[in-house]
Design a protein around this motif. Structure first.
Motif, PDB file in Angstrom:
ATOM      1  N   ARG A 121      -5.849   1.728  11.173  1.00 25.14           N
ATOM      2  CA  ARG A 121      -4.767   2.344  10.427  1.00 25.14           C
ATOM      3  C   ARG A 121      -4.515   1.613   9.115  1.00 25.14           C
ATOM      4  N   HIS A 122      -3.947   2.351   8.195  1.00 24.21           N
ATOM      5  CA  HIS A 122      -3.522   1.832   6.896  1.00 24.21           C
ATOM      6  C   HIS A 122      -2.008   1.901   6.896  1.00 24.21           C
ATOM      7  N   GLN A 142      -6.953   5.998   9.408  1.00 20.86           N
ATOM      8  CA  GLN A 142      -7.924   6.136   8.323  1.00 20.86           C
ATOM      9  C   GLN A 142      -8.985   7.159   8.698  1.00 20.86           C
ATOM     10  N   SER A 143      -9.347   7.986   7.717  1.00 21.93           N
ATOM     11  CA  SER A 143     -10.170   9.163   7.997  1.00 21.93           C
ATOM     12  C   SER A 143     -11.634   8.854   8.240  1.00 21.93           C
ATOM     13  N   HIS A 144     -12.051   7.584   8.138  1.00 20.87           N
ATOM     14  CA  HIS A 144     -13.460   7.289   8.414  1.00 20.87           C
ATOM     15  C   HIS A 144     -13.804   7.498   9.888  1.00 20.87           C
ATOM     16  N   ILE A 175      -8.079  11.403  -0.511  1.00 20.59           N
ATOM     17  CA  ILE A 175      -7.160  10.485   0.169  1.00 20.59           C
ATOM     18  C   ILE A 175      -5.753  11.068   0.205  1.00 20.59           C
ATOM     19  N   GLU A 179      -6.484  12.277   3.987  1.00 17.42           N
ATOM     20  CA  GLU A 179      -6.377  11.053   4.790  1.00 17.42           C
ATOM     21  C   GLU A 179      -4.929  10.619   5.001  1.00 17.42           C
ATOM     22  N   THR A 180      -4.152  10.562   3.940  1.00 13.11           N
ATOM     23  CA  THR A 180      -2.778  10.068   4.074  1.00 13.11           C
ATOM     24  C   THR A 180      -1.835  11.128   4.653  1.00 13.11           C
ATOM     25  N   SER A 195      -4.067   3.891  16.990  1.00 17.35           N
ATOM     26  CA  SER A 195      -5.381   3.386  16.574  1.00 17.35           C
ATOM     27  C   SER A 195      -5.954   2.522  17.688  1.00 17.35           C
ATOM     28  N   ASN A 208      -4.179  -2.802   4.414  1.00 14.27           N
ATOM     29  CA  ASN A 208      -5.473  -2.225   4.774  1.00 14.27           C
ATOM     30  C   ASN A 208      -6.334  -3.290   5.449  1.00 14.27           C
ATOM     31  N   LYS A 227     -16.440  -1.620   6.935  1.00 15.52           N
ATOM     32  CA  LYS A 227     -16.671  -0.744   5.795  1.00 15.52           C
ATOM     33  C   LYS A 227     -17.813  -1.290   4.944  1.00 15.52           C
TER      34      LYS A 227
END
Length: 478
Positions: A121-122, A142-144, A175, A179-180, A195, A208, A227
């Protein structure tokens, strides 16, 4: 649990690199993989994807990850998707896994109350770049890596979300609009989420965590992925949130403590990212001891190495101080040669090594100007991207070169002009090798003191104004 994994891929060269292959093959043990690529794959890569995935689809590079996911869902269709209990949306920006995925999937399957979950998570922050008009970025998965479960997966809400989603025209739009927004949108509909990687204790430290402290997540919190952007994200961005060592400590951990082929990832990144970006994040600069005894000259040819002497550039000749430091570095080549050669044995991907640019400020300024002047002519001579800042390149009279990196044989390319010196590390990069510089311990200590002074002066408005006045005065004299 019957699981479908939609894996989004993009590569400007049409290649599916080792990092993607390792990730897809690992995920294929836990579900059927629908592979979708924004672009045209090379025949060999297409054949590989077709052999290990349920579906391999290529599409126009439009709409980034959102466009790929929308098309994949449209192709799959609601009727076919109804066969699955969970849908994972995953993209190529993740590298790994560095450990088995069994623990992650077992832990999350033990939480049936979750309507959707993610890897990391962010945390909430303010950002005009990613927060849209409000500038507010909420806490989000996070969308990854997003996993959506039935019954949310089969609901009208889920399908309406994707059907109404406009195709983003930029990374920022992807994003801000997806994503957000995804987490809050479905949480507001009463869906529970979480998460897998628990970073709640870091909420007040890093917004992050997977970028700020990736080694911590891998080593102590069970995160199986990191990442790939860790190795090339703009270094100035890193210094706004960390001490700048995250990428190097991540690389060292993955290299030394796991079986993940991180150097193959690095070789792929060398083809796609500017050398200077990788060099800064991974700190491709070595410190050699001061006053080291002069060892016997190493047998360079036997190690596949060659010593290259370089002329002092016209820019350096115009500055007598820079020229003096450059000549000193060249004069002391014999003192450092054995230690420098030893680095090539330790670092099999090292292609070119040379003394660092002198700490004298005018030397750095000359270096930057030299690069900007040479850059246009270099664009068509190599097949690697060129950054705005200069890469590690021979600057101080000599360089030690791995012949296989730049020549592919037993002879060095001719160095007759400053442009040739810039081409040396770029050719090595094109061949899958990195370039680096070295300093003495005394230079390294002096650099730390210079940095401390810079921070002190940057915090003093009077000092900043004084320095600005000097700069203007210097420019006017020209």
């Amino acid at each position: 649990m019957k699981r479908l994994i939609v894996y989004f891929h993009y590569d400007p060269l049409g290649q599916i690199d080792t990092a993607c292959r390792v990730a897809v093959e690992a995920m294929a043990h836990y579900g059927e993989v629908f592979f979708i690529s924004n672009g045209t794959l090379r025949p060999a890569d297409r054949a590989w994807a077709a052999s290990v995935t349920l579906t391999c689809r290529e599409r126009e590079n439009k709409g980034l990850d959102v466009g790929a996911y929308k098309e994949a869902l449209a192709v799959i269709g609601r009727g076919r998707l109804a066969r699955y209990d969970e849908l994972v949306l995953m993209n190529f920006t993740l590298a790994g896994p560095v450990c088995s995925l069994a623990s992650m999937f077992a832990a999350m399957e033990a939480r049936p109350e979750l309507a959707f979950w993610g890897l990391t998570r962010h945390y909430a922050m303010k950002s005009r770049r990613f927060g849209g008009r409000s500038g507010e970025v909420p806490e989000h998965l996070q969308s990854h890596f997003l996993a959506v479960r039935a019954p949310l997966l089969h609901s009208e809400d889920f399908w309406q979300y994707w059907q109404k989603m406009p195709l983003p025209k930029s990374y920022e739009e992807s994003i801000a609009n997806h994503e957000t927004r995804f987490t809050a949108h479905f949480a507001n509909l009463g869906c529970r989420w979480d998460s897998y990687v628990d970073t709640k204790d870091l909420q007040d430290v890093f917004v992050n965590p997977i970028m700020a402290c990736p080694r911590e997540l891998l080593e102590n919190r069970g995160c199986p992925f990191f990442k790939r952007r860790s190795f090339f994200t703009p270094y100035a961005d890193e210094l706004r949130r960390t001490d700048g060592t995250a990428a190097r400590t991540l690389y060292d951990y993955v290299k030394q403590e796991t079986n993940y082929p991180v150097d193959l990832l690095l070789a792929a990144l060398l083809q796609r990212q500017p050398l200077e970006a990788l060099a800064r994040e991974l700190h491709w600069q070595y410190v050699l001891p001061d006053a080291a005894p002069v060892e016997p000259a190493p047998e360079l040819a036997a190690q596949g190495l060659a010593l290259l002497h370089l002329p002092i550039s016209e820019v350096e000749k115009a500055d007598s101080v820079t020229a003096w430091y450059t000549r000193e570095a060249a004069r002391r080549a014999d003192e450092a040669l054995a230690q420098a050669a030893a680095l090539f044995a330790k670092e099999p991907m090292l292609g070119v090594l040379s003394p660092a640019v002198p700490l004298w400020p005018a030397a750095r300024q000359s270096r930057d100007a030299d690069w900007q002047a040479a850059r246009p002519a270099l664009q068509g001579k190599v097949n690697v991207p060129l950054g705005q800042d200069p890469p590690p390149a021979p600057a101080c009279g000599w360089a030690l070169v791995r012949l296989a990196a730049v020549a592919g044989g037993d002879t060095l390319p001719a160095i007759t002009a400053p442009e040739d010196a810039w081409l040396l590390p770029l050719k090595a990069q094109q061949n899958g090798f990195f370039s680096a510089s070295f300093t003495t311990a005394a230079q390294s200590a002096a650099a730390a003191d210079q940095l401390a002074l810079h921070y002190q002066q940057a915090a003093d408005p009077k000092a900043v104004a004084k320095q600005f006045g000097r700069l203007v005065k210097h420019k006017l004299k020209k």
